[in-house]
Design a protein around this motif. Structure first.
Motif, short mmCIF file in Angstrom:
data_model
loop_
_atom_site.label_atom_id
_atom_site.label_comp_id
_atom_site.label_asym_id
_atom_site.label_seq_id
_atom_site.Cartn_x
_atom_site.Cartn_y
_atom_site.Cartn_z
N TYR A 1 -0.25 6.30 2.44
CA TYR A 1 -0.18 5.44 3.61
C TYR A 1 0.50 6.16 4.76
CZ TYR A 1 0.80 1.48 6.61
OH TYR A 1 0.86 0.63 7.68
N VAL B 1 -8.45 5.43 3.32
CA VAL B 1 -9.26 5.54 2.12
C VAL B 1 -10.50 6.37 2.41
CG1 VAL B 1 -10.59 4.24 0.42
CG2 VAL B 1 -8.43 3.33 1.26
N ILE C 1 0.84 -1.19 0.00
CA ILE C 1 0.00 0.00 0.00
C ILE C 1 0.88 1.25 0.00
CG2 ILE C 1 -1.71 1.34 1.29
CD1 ILE C 1 -2.67 -1.39 2.45
N ALA D 1 -4.03 3.25 4.84
CA ALA D 1 -4.27 3.88 3.55
C ALA D 1 -5.23 5.06 3.69
CB ALA D 1 -4.84 2.86 2.56
N MET E 1 -7.93 0.35 -3.44
CA MET E 1 -7.82 -0.55 -2.28
C MET E 1 -8.49 -1.88 -2.56
SD MET E 1 -6.40 -0.34 0.65
CE MET E 1 -6.21 -1.66 1.81
N GLY F 1 -9.95 6.04 -4.36
CA GLY F 1 -9.08 5.35 -3.42
C GLY F 1 -9.63 3.99 -3.04
N GLN F 2 -10.94 3.90 -2.89
CA GLN F 2 -11.57 2.63 -2.55
C GLN F 2 -11.41 1.62 -3.67
OE1 GLN F 2 -12.99 1.88 0.61
NE2 GLN F 2 -12.61 -0.13 -0.31
N SER G 1 0.98 2.06 -4.49
CA SER G 1 -0.44 1.91 -4.78
C SER G 1 -1.06 3.24 -5.21
CB SER G 1 -1.18 1.39 -3.55
OG SER G 1 -1.17 2.38 -2.52
N LEU H 1 -1.92 5.34 -2.97
CA LEU H 1 -2.64 5.76 -1.77
C LEU H 1 -1.64 6.36 -0.79
CD1 LEU H 1 -4.85 2.57 -1.35
CD2 LEU H 1 -5.59 4.81 -2.21
N GLN I 1 -6.62 -0.72 5.57
CA GLN I 1 -7.40 0.28 4.84
C GLN I 1 -7.55 1.56 5.66
OE1 GLN I 1 -10.71 -1.11 2.59
NE2 GLN I 1 -11.90 0.72 3.01
#
Length: 144
Positions: free
Chosen positions: A90, A98, A82, A96, A107, A103-104, A86, A88, A121
Motif C-alpha cells: 500500500y 493491484v 490494506i 494497493a 483485494m 494481488g487481485q 493484507s 499488498l 485498489q
C-alpha cells in the motif's frame, strides 16, 4: 410537493478545504474524544461557524460534521486494513496498486469483508497521514 411524496435529503458537500478544517479541529479537540476518537455531534458546534455556507445556501450541521468524521474513520480503517497485513504493498499515492492476479484475489477477498476498501485498489487515501495521528498504532480496534 405533497406530503405523500418522499423528501429528498440533501447531503452536505465537503471540499478538501472543509475536510482539512475538520481535521484541524479534530486535532485541536482530540482530548474530548478519548482513545477511540469517538466524537459526539455536539463536539463539532464550534467548528460550524468556520465552515463556509453551501452553494444552496445551507450551512453544515453538527450532524454533518459528525457523519463526515465517522466516514473519514471508516475510510482510514479500510485503507489501514490494506496497508497493515493484507500482503499488498500500500502507498498513500497509489493505494494497493493491484497489478497481479494474485494481488487481485487478495483485494477481492478484502472487498468482500470490507466493501469500502474497493476505492483504495488503485488510489490512496488522501488523508492517510492526517488520520494516522488520531488512531493509536498499538491499539487493536474491537468491541472489547
Amino acid at each position: 410537493m405533497s406530503s405523500s411524496e418522499p423528501q429528498v435529503k440533501l447531503r452536505a458537500a465537503w471540499t478538501q478545504a472543509d475536510v482539512e478544517m475538520l481535521l484541524d479541529y479534530a486535532e485541536e479537540i482530540r482530548y474530548k474524544a478519548g482513545d477511540r476518537m469517538a466524537f459526539q455531534e455536539g463536539h463539532f458546534n464550534d467548528l460550524l461557524a468556520s465552515l463556509p455556507i453551501q452553494p444552496n445556501g445551507h450551512r453544515k450541521t453538527a450532524k454533518n460534521c459528525h457523519d463526515k468524521w465517522e466516514s473519514l474513520k471508516r475510510e482510514y480503517y479500510a485503507a489501514s486494513t490494506i496497508a497493515g497485513g493484507s500482503g499488498l504493498a500500500y502507498s498513500t499515492e497509489r493505494g494497493a496498486n493491484v497489478v497481479t492476479e494474485a494481488g487481485q484475489l487478495v483485494m477481492d477477498e478484502l472487498i468482500e469483508t470490507r466493501p469500502e476498501a474497493a476505492q483504495f485498489q488503485n488510489k490512496g487515501f488522501k488523508y492517510w497521514d492526517r488520520m494516522q495521528q488520531f488512531v493509536p498504532h498499538d491499539k487493536a480496534r474491537g468491541a472489547n
